[in-house]
Design an enzyme around this catalytic site. Structure first.
Site, PDB file in Angstrom:
ATOM      1  N   HIS A 158       0.822  -1.218   0.000  1.00 37.31           N
ATOM      2  CA  HIS A 158       0.000   0.000   0.000  1.00 37.31           C
ATOM      3  C   HIS A 158       0.854   1.265   0.000  1.00 37.31           C
ATOM      4  CE1 HIS A 158      -3.649   2.031  -0.062  1.00 37.31           C
ATOM      5  NE2 HIS A 158      -4.215   1.626   1.071  1.00 37.31           N
ATOM      6  N   ASP A 211      -2.296   2.131  -4.643  1.00 40.88           N
ATOM      7  CA  ASP A 211      -3.522   2.559  -3.975  1.00 40.88           C
ATOM      8  C   ASP A 211      -4.622   1.529  -4.170  1.00 40.88           C
ATOM      9  OD1 ASP A 211      -2.295   4.909  -3.140  1.00 40.88           O
ATOM     10  OD2 ASP A 211      -2.872   5.981  -4.984  1.00 40.88           O
TER      11      ASP A 211
END
Length: 450
Positions: A421, A425
């Site tokens: 992450h 995204d």
């Protein structure tokens, strides 16, 4: 006097041997004053050093034949591997044939087999079992035999052959044999002089009271091999480094199953390969990685930069008895279904035979793990560092799903994408899985580039 004796011993002319220096003309090997000199022509002269001729010894010209002794070293490793652990398959005194595996060197990624360069006998093992070695480290000493070893039966080699004893002729019925059978040799151990009445049989062990135990509570320990240690280290590093997050989707496998059923015979006839589902997911992943390049990228922690790759190398996780290995398919974006199936089959066969080289597993920009072959329903894979994402495939199970307002039974598969992450995204991860789903459910999208 000395020169005449030497000439008579050699049966060849010797010109002179003077005190202080001299000249020798001969063909055989000569050792004078502790120095051995090979044969030289009669026209060449040798000046003898030293103030005096202290010793002169002459050798026959015929070479001395002896078996060669070879020291076998550790083969060179790849650049990413520095050392490994030795696991011996043979012991000192064992006879080996040419190319027979003597030991295996377990590295962080694979095992390297070390064969015997020739037939012979193992004379010495220079590294203990489990010891660490680097490239070029001496491993064992082999005495060449010059011929393939002949294997003898263990029963014949363990005990010497006894000469056959002639059995006495069988007497006729009713006759008394003329000779008694031979008396066995008396043992050298002292005889037990106890009377027969004093000898009592040993008592039987008492029967256990109560019901038998329900199960064993024993345990045993097995040392982790180097590959398993490296896998554990890398997986823990991935958890400590990456901000891992997993998103899921499900794929209707009806169309891809129908395509496989329709074309599998023609595919097998033309390419001599079975058409499976893995090639469809690999090609779909390459298509989705081109659509979402962030999933194919990686973070360089040293320079704090994002490295985007314009090539796609997909690692395919393969389970072996030694552990999980991930051979790499190079430039998947330019491969078709047949190329993918052929490469997967070749790498899978090498993995089962433990023949994977370090180069077969180096690199990789994305990984696919297929837990469905073991019947997995659902799961979250762990990223294979330094990559940024991994796709997890699972088993195909028939489930009721809503199709055009109706409930139908369809073969469904859950898919999972675990991603870093820090770089990827949630939007990119979801779009990536949706692209995988659309291509597998309708492969015509690849042709239309939608």
């Amino acid at each position: 006097m000395l020169s005449r004796c030497l000439a008579r011993a050699l049966r060849c002319p010797v010109t002179a041997l003077r005190r202080g220096h001299g000249e020798v003309r001969s063909r055989p090997f000569v050792e004078i004053s502790g120095c051995r000199v090979s044969s030289f022509s009669g026209s060449r002269k040798l000046r003898l050093p030293g103030p005096a001729l202290t010793e002169a010894r002459f050798y026959r010209t015929s070479p001395v034949r002896r078996q060669d002794v070879v020291t076998v070293n550790t083969p060179a490793f790849a650049e990413s591997v520095t050392e490994g652990d030795v696991r011996w398959e043979k012991a000192v005194g064992d006879t080996v044939s040419e190319d027979e595996v003597v030991c295996e060197i377990e590295t962080d990624k694979t095992s390297v087999q070390v064969p015997a360069p020739a037939a012979g006998v193992i004379e010495a093992l220079l590294v203990p079992d489990g010891g660490k070695v680097e490239g070029g480290t001496p491993l064992f000493v082999l005495k060449k035999s010059g011929a393939a070893p002949t294997k003898t039966k263990p029963a014949e080699s363990a005990a010497p052959k006894q000469p056959p004893t002639a059995s006495p002729p069988e007497p006729a019925s009713g006759d008394i044999p003329s000779a008694l059978p031979p008396v066995p040799p008396v043992s050298s151990q002292p005889l037990d002089t106890k009377p027969v009445s004093a000898v009592k049989p040993s008592p039987a062990p008492p029967a256990p009271e109560g019901p038998p135990s329900a199960g064993s509570r024993s345990e045993h320990r097995v040392k982790m091999n180097r590959m398993r240690q490296r896998i554990a280290q890398r997986l823990k590093e991935a958890q400590n480094t990456c901000a891992m997050l997993t998103t899921f989707n499900e794929v209707d496998m009806s169309n891809i199953q129908g395509m496989r059923t329709l074309h599998k015979d023609a595919f097998l006839k033309k390419h001599n390969l079975k058409l499976g589902f893995m090639s469809a997911f690999v090609k779909a992943a390459a298509f989705a990685l081109q659509d979402q390049p962030a999933v194919n990228a990686v973070i360089d922690d040293t320079t704090k930069e994002i490295v985007y790759r314009d090539y796609i190398d997909i690692s395919v996780a393969v389970s072996t008895p030694r552990g999980l290995v991930v051979p790499v398919l190079r430039n998947v974006e330019s491969m078709n279904f047949a190329d993918i199936e052929r490469t997967i089959a070749e790498l899978g066969e090498k993995a089962r035979k433990n023949d994977l080289a370090i180069e077969d597993m180096d690199g990789g920009t994305f990984t696919i793990s297929n837990g469905g072959v073991f019947g997995s329903l659902f799961g979250t894979p762990i990223i294979n560092p330094p990559q940024s994402a991994i796709l997890g495939m699972h088993g195909i199970f028939e489930r009721p799903v809503a199709v055009s307002g109706k409930v139908e039974i369809r073969p469904m598969m859950y898919v999972a994408l675990t991603y870093d992450h820090r770089l990827i995204d949630g939007r990119e991860a979801v779009l990536f899985l949706r692209k995988i789903k659309s291509v597998v459910e309708d492969p015509r999208i690849l042709l239309l580039d939608l």
